[in-house]
Design a protein around this motif. Structure first.
Motif, short mmCIF file in Angstrom:
data_model
loop_
_atom_site.label_atom_id
_atom_site.label_comp_id
_atom_site.label_asym_id
_atom_site.label_seq_id
_atom_site.Cartn_x
_atom_site.Cartn_y
_atom_site.Cartn_z
N ASP A 142 46.54 39.09 25.46
CA ASP A 142 46.63 40.45 25.99
C ASP A 142 47.84 41.14 25.35
O ASP A 142 48.69 40.47 24.74
N PHE A 201 50.70 42.77 29.56
CA PHE A 201 50.39 42.02 30.77
C PHE A 201 51.64 41.25 31.22
O PHE A 201 51.64 40.02 31.35
N PHE A 245 42.98 42.15 26.46
CA PHE A 245 42.20 41.07 27.08
C PHE A 245 40.74 41.07 26.61
O PHE A 245 40.22 40.05 26.15
N ALA A 260 45.93 34.48 27.81
CA ALA A 260 46.05 35.87 28.23
C ALA A 260 46.02 35.99 29.75
O ALA A 260 45.31 36.84 30.29
N GLY A 261 46.74 35.12 30.42
CA GLY A 261 46.70 35.16 31.89
C GLY A 261 45.26 35.13 32.37
O GLY A 261 44.88 35.84 33.29
N MET A 262 44.48 34.27 31.74
CA MET A 262 43.02 34.27 31.96
C MET A 262 42.64 33.32 33.10
O MET A 262 42.92 32.12 33.03
N THR A 263 42.01 33.88 34.11
CA THR A 263 41.63 33.09 35.28
C THR A 263 40.47 32.16 34.94
O THR A 263 39.45 32.61 34.38
N ARG A 282 32.87 31.76 33.63
CA ARG A 282 33.50 31.78 32.31
C ARG A 282 33.42 30.40 31.65
O ARG A 282 33.33 30.30 30.42
N LYS A 336 40.34 47.16 34.81
CA LYS A 336 40.53 46.85 33.38
C LYS A 336 39.34 46.03 32.89
O LYS A 336 39.01 45.00 33.48
N SER A 338 36.50 43.78 31.67
CA SER A 338 36.25 42.32 31.56
C SER A 338 37.16 41.44 32.42
O SER A 338 37.10 40.21 32.31
N THR A 339 38.00 42.03 33.23
CA THR A 339 38.94 41.19 33.99
C THR A 339 38.37 40.73 35.33
O THR A 339 37.39 41.28 35.84
N ALA A 340 39.07 39.76 35.90
CA ALA A 340 38.68 39.24 37.21
C ALA A 340 38.79 40.35 38.26
O ALA A 340 37.95 40.44 39.17
N ASP A 392 45.92 41.40 38.95
CA ASP A 392 46.55 40.15 39.34
C ASP A 392 47.86 40.46 40.08
O ASP A 392 48.64 41.30 39.63
N TYR A 413 45.32 30.13 35.89
CA TYR A 413 45.22 30.64 34.53
C TYR A 413 45.02 29.46 33.59
O TYR A 413 45.64 28.41 33.79
N1 ASN Z 1 43.73 37.81 34.78
C1 ASN Z 1 42.78 38.55 33.98
C2 ASN Z 1 41.45 37.81 34.05
O1 ASN Z 1 41.43 36.61 34.09
C3 ASN Z 1 43.19 38.62 32.54
C4 ASN Z 1 44.05 39.76 32.08
O2 ASN Z 1 43.99 40.85 32.59
N2 ASN Z 1 44.83 39.52 31.06
O3 ASN Z 1 40.42 38.42 34.02
#
Ligand code: ASN
Length: 252
Positions: free
Chosen positions: A37, A40, A79, A96-99, A104, A143, A145-147, A187, A214
């Motif tokens: 990202d 972030f 992201f 990328a702080g990806m959950t 997924r 945002k 595609s985000t969680a 988040d 993440y």
């Molecule tokens: N935490 C967000 C997600 O996993 C990722 C992000 O915004 N960088 O969708």
């Protein structure tokens, strides 16, 4: 006769050395392309003082790569762009702080979790919006595609709001601060950091939703050695105390 044997042996040895080096050198010289990202904080964000991207993810990746002896180049592109790059094969991996989520995991292989977080709703501080019910008839910033976006989409019909999509977190926050949208879902640690460090006119409302971990991710079935190295490196830097030091540097 003896001379010929020595000559043959010398040539054979030279060939062996070249072939050995080729496979060995190839392995050592691989530079992984890793996407992330771009805005972030505190996980990855541009540091004007150094002209580099810093943050928890950036430091963890650097420490793990050092521990495991692999090379990489980082591309802070956003992201949704990171997901696209990994799925198209343009990137080897993303951090990328990806959950980590089951849906997924159908298209990504994830590392072990390295940080726990969930989403939260944020509104303009004086908006008077205190609950999901208050969003009826309004628009909500998310945002792509985000969680947070996925969660908001899953409840939008029930609570009568519509979504407006943004490509990065700061633009999404601005839309709420300036009244374009009534709320956003982000988040908790990231919107919390933004409110504190940038003095944003936002406040969080309600509980943390969908708590999870993440993870570092590759396209499903690709670069298994990279996931293995990430996990091993993560375990090593946890054992050495370096992981704690990195998190403490960003206030955890
Ligand atoms: N935490 C967000 C997600 O996993 C990722 C992000 O915004 N960088 O969708």
């Amino acid at each position: 006769m003896k001379k010929t044997v020595i000559r043959v042996l010398t040539i054979a040895l030279a060939v062996l050395m070249i072939v050995g080096c080729m496979s060995g050198c190839k392995k050592d010289s691989k530079t992984y392309v890793i996407y992330s990202d771009n805005a972030f904080a505190p996980f990855e964000y541009y540091d004007a003082a150094t002209g580099a991207y810093i943050g928890v993810d950036m430091d963890l990746l650097a420490a793990i790569a050092k521990d495991q002896g692999f090379k990489y180049e980082i591309h802070n592109e956003g992201f949704d762009a990171s997901m696209g790059a990994v799925q198209s094969g343009q990137a080897d991996a993303m951090i990328a702080g990806m959950t980590i989520r089951p849906d997924r995991a159908e298209v990504y292989d994830f590392s072990d979790g390295y940080f726990e977080d969930g989403q939260i709703m944020a509104v303009k501080a004086d908006s008077g919006i205190d609950s999901l019910e208050d969003l009826n008839g309004l628009t909500v910033a998310v945002k792509t595609s985000t969680a947070g976006a996925d969660y908001a989409a899953s409840i939008a019909d029930d609570y009568g709001f519509t979504l407006q999509y943004y490509e990065d977190s700061p633009t999404m926050y601005t839309a709420v601060v300036n009244g374009t949208n009534a709320a956003c879902f982000e988040d908790r640690s990231v919107v919390g950091w933004a409110i504190q460090s940038e003095n944003l006119d936002l406040k969080t409302v309600g509980d943390v939703l969908n708590p999870g971990s993440y993870g570092f991710a590759v396209k499903k079935g690709s670069n298994p050695e990279l996931i293995k190295m990430f996990n091993q490196g993560l375990a090593n830097i946890k054992a050495s105390g370096e992981y704690d030091k990195i998190l403490a540097k960003y206030g955890y």
